[in-house]
Design an enzyme around this catalytic site. Structure first.
Site, mmCIF file in Angstrom:
data_model
loop_
_atom_site.group_PDB
_atom_site.id
_atom_site.type_symbol
_atom_site.label_atom_id
_atom_site.label_comp_id
_atom_site.label_asym_id
_atom_site.label_seq_id
_atom_site.Cartn_x
_atom_site.Cartn_y
_atom_site.Cartn_z
ATOM 1 C CB SER A 47 -0.930 0.003 1.210
ATOM 2 O OG SER A 47 -0.184 -0.157 2.400
ATOM 3 C CG ASP A 65 -4.029 5.288 7.077
ATOM 4 O OD1 ASP A 65 -2.867 4.945 7.379
ATOM 5 O OD2 ASP A 65 -4.611 4.835 6.070
ATOM 6 C CG HIS A 68 -1.017 3.654 4.758
ATOM 7 N ND1 HIS A 68 -2.276 3.204 5.103
ATOM 8 C CD2 HIS A 68 -0.403 2.628 4.144
ATOM 9 C CE1 HIS A 68 -2.418 1.947 4.685
ATOM 10 N NE2 HIS A 68 -1.292 1.569 4.108
#
Ligand SMILES: *[C@@H]1O[C@H](CO)[C@@H](O)[C@H](O)[C@H]1NC(C)=O
Ligand SMILES: *[C@@H]1O[C@H](CO)[C@@H](O)[C@H](O)[C@H]1NC(C)=O
Length: 362
Positions: free
Chosen positions: A35, A327, A330
């Site tokens: 991600s 978040d 991340h």
């Protein structure tokens, strides 16, 4: 007069053409990973819950668009491409699902997928993410396609000058040192990082056999300091030391593995980024980088905004540039921008044996 004008125009075009060519430092970037560099592949995985194509993700992206990037804005793959004078490599699944015009592969492709790990290829059965093994298989399709398109000789030149960026491993550590420590583990952490390194060697060799010669291998950041892991530390909210210790161990192993590979395959070059220490610097000396919040996520709910993930119903901080984390897992756009600056033009111990600028010039 008209002729004069035409030659001026010609000069102008030659000039701008040369400039834009000069700005492009490699023919293409092929991106593999999780991600941290997914630019939208997971949007195409209908069964996956590892998605970010909803607000407040993308709040600082051009047009406030939630593209599937796990970020408030652009991610590390975007800044890397920008530095190299290229548009961001598009998600592989966007190229194959729409019109699969083979020219689409020429500027590079991203295979990265949120949730991807190095270990356990059978996990991809659950269709949550594109496993690294699958990412490499997709690349083999692109490889065959480009060889057909460019011819063997031209294609090999093209591959050998291109950059292969690999950003993965954090999810392997997070899975092992995840939610609870009560569950007994069937492997030791040392076995975990050893098999990660071993699997990674296999994937790099496969890419080598498919033309890759320039590797950017991004080590695992200090994932024990992400808000999710800090939130689990009920005695002081510090980083999860065990996760961090083994991230570092994996990075050391990966670094030695790359040195060994370079001895075996003389014609490869690589840059390895010590993401662990780069991120730790942001956390330990935030003022040097313009950060004021190193613990809490910007977007989320609850303690450290890490009890509930970022979603349209959660809150987000008014100023994203002063947060290290977007978040619970991340980094913010601000964080990855400095990160890419560091590996592009920085030096040891943060990036070695060469930085990215030096790597692409070799
Ligand atoms: C192009 O699309 C076809 C049909 O969807 C698919 O079978 C093929 O694998 C695609 N080609 C590439 C290079 O991905
Ligand atoms: C929790 O945080 C404290 C304070 O920073 C730290 O000393 C401790 O090692 C952390 N606990 C774990 C399990 O990592």
């Amino acid at each position: 007069m008209a002729q004069h004008y035409v030659s001026l125009l010609f000069l102008f075009f030659t000039f701008t053409f040369t400039c834009s060519m000069a700005a492009k430092m490699v023919p293409a970037v092929f991106v593999f990973g999780d991600s941290l560099v997914d630019v939208g592949n997971n949007n195409y995985l209908t069964l996956s819950i590892a998605k970010a194509n909803f607000p407040h993700n993308g709040v600082d992206f051009p047009g406030k668009k939630a593209t599937g990037r796990f970020s408030n804005g652009r991610n590390a793959a975007d800044f890397l491409a920008e530095k190299l004078g290229l548009p961001s490599s598009p998600p592989y699944l966007s190229l194959t699902s729409a019109s699969n015009n083979s020219n689409a592969f020429l500027g590079g492709v991203s295979f990265a997928s949120g949730g991807a790990r190095i270990l356990d290829p059978t996990d991809s059965l659950f269709k949550q993410s594109i496993h690294l093994s699958k990412q490499v298989e997709y690349y083999a399709t692109v490889y065959a396609n480009l060889v057909e398109q460019l011819g063997t000789v031209e294609a090999q030149k093209y591959f050998s000058k291109s950059l292969y960026a690999i950003v993965i491993g954090g999810n392997d550590i997070l899975k092992y040192f995840g939610a609870s420590d009560v569950q007994p583990k069937s492997t030791t952490p040392q076995e975990l990082v050893d098999s990660m390194t071993l699997m990674m060697t296999g994937y790099l060799k496969r890419l080598y056999n498919l033309g890759a010669r320039k590797f950017l291998v991004v080590g695992i950041p200090a994932v024990g300091c992400c808000p999710f892991q800090r939130n689990q530390n009920k005695t002081g909210g510090g980083c999860k030391e065990e996760s961090n210790y083994w991230c570092n161990k994996y990075n050391e192993g990966a670094k030695s593995m790359l040195q060994a590979m370079k001895t075996e395959f003389k014609d490869i070059n690589y840059a390895f980024s010590d993401s662990y220490n780069i991120l730790l610097n942001f956390i330990q000396k935030p003022a040097n980088y313009g950060f004021t919040e190193v613990k809490a996520a910007c977007c989320g709910l609850g303690n450290l905004n890490a009890d509930v993930p970022c979603s349209p119903i959660s809150q987000y901080c008014p100023k994203r540039t002063d947060h290290v984390f977007w978040d619970l897992f991340h980094p913010t756009e601000a964080t990855v921008k400095i990160f890419i600056d560091t590996i592009f033009d920085g030096s040891q111990p943060y990036v070695s044996p060469v930085n990215v600028r030096q790597l692409v010039a070799l």
